[in-house]
Motif scaffolding. Structure first.
Motif, PDB file in Angstrom:
ATOM      1  N   ARG A   1       0.831  -1.192   0.000  1.00 18.65           N
ATOM      2  CA  ARG A   1       0.000   0.000   0.000  1.00 18.65           C
ATOM      3  C   ARG A   1       0.875   1.256   0.000  1.00 18.65           C
ATOM      4  N   ASN A   2       1.921   1.275   0.801  1.00 20.11           N
ATOM      5  CA  ASN A   2       2.821   2.430   0.842  1.00 20.11           C
ATOM      6  C   ASN A   2       3.567   2.606  -0.483  1.00 20.11           C
TER       7      ASN A   2
ATOM      8  N   ARG B   1       1.168   4.141  -2.976  1.00 18.06           N
ATOM      9  CA  ARG B   1       1.015   5.576  -2.737  1.00 18.06           C
ATOM     10  C   ARG B   1       2.231   6.356  -3.230  1.00 18.06           C
TER      11      ARG B   1
END
Length: 195
Positions: free
Chosen positions: A15-16, A19
């Motif tokens: 997820r990071n 992003r």
């Protein structure tokens, strides 16, 4: 059995990473536009060098702002000589220079014309010379009272390059180097597909 509501380390890293990739893509797309707008508005990192020799007039002014009374706009580039006072030796030299530059354009000579705008009647001897030696020279009246003050012309004769849309492009004082003006004119004609 309920699935775990917490994310494990690999899911958090994915997820990071996603992003971070989105932020990088947005920076690559919008970064140059923001930088260019900032450079224009705040006037930083603007190159100081230039490739032209005259004074650039890039404010949408026209020969009418100089007080030139033309009957119709030309569809060609113009080498315009303005004489707010008597057309003396320096003015006559600019008229000669404008004609020589026009001739020096060679195959592009038909894309330009030379023009004289004088505020006062020409001396009789010079008038006779123009009639004899400058048959293609266009002549217009110059109204010094109608001059735009922002152009700061003064009383000295000047040579102006005017584009086919009627915008003033470059200005040269009397005594300017003819080869430099010819180089500027050739560069303009090379880059332009109008006129």
């Amino acid at each position: 059995m309920n699935p775990s509501l917490t994310l494990d380390d690999t899911q958090l890293r994915r997820r990071n990473r996603g992003r971070l990739q989105l932020i990088l893509i947005l920076a690559v797309v919008f970064g140059p536009m923001i930088l260019a707008t900032s450079m224009y508005k705040l006037n930083f990192w603007v190159p100081q060098s230039r490739s032209y020799h005259g004074e650039l007039i890039a404010n949408g002014k026209t020969p009418a702002d100089l007080g030139v009374r033309q009957d119709a706009a030309s569809q060609r580039w113009q080498l315009l000589v303005t004489a707010p006072a008597v057309c003396a030796a320096d003015c006559q030299q600019l008229v000669y220079l404008a004609r020589q530059i026009n001739i020096g354009l060679n195959r592009d000579a038909n894309r330009a014309e030379h023009v004289l705008a004088a505020a006062q009647p020409l001396p009789a001897e010079f008038q006779a010379q123009l009639d004899k030696d400058y048959p293609r020279l266009k002549r217009f009246a110059l109204d010094t009272g109608a001059q735009d003050a922002s152009l700061q012309q003064g009383t000295a004769p000047q040579l102006w390059i005017v584009d086919p849309h009627g915008n003033l492009v470059l200005r040269y004082p009397a005594g300017s180097n003819g080869k430099a003006i010819l180089g500027d004119m050739l560069q303009l004609l090379k880059l332009s597909h109008i006129g």
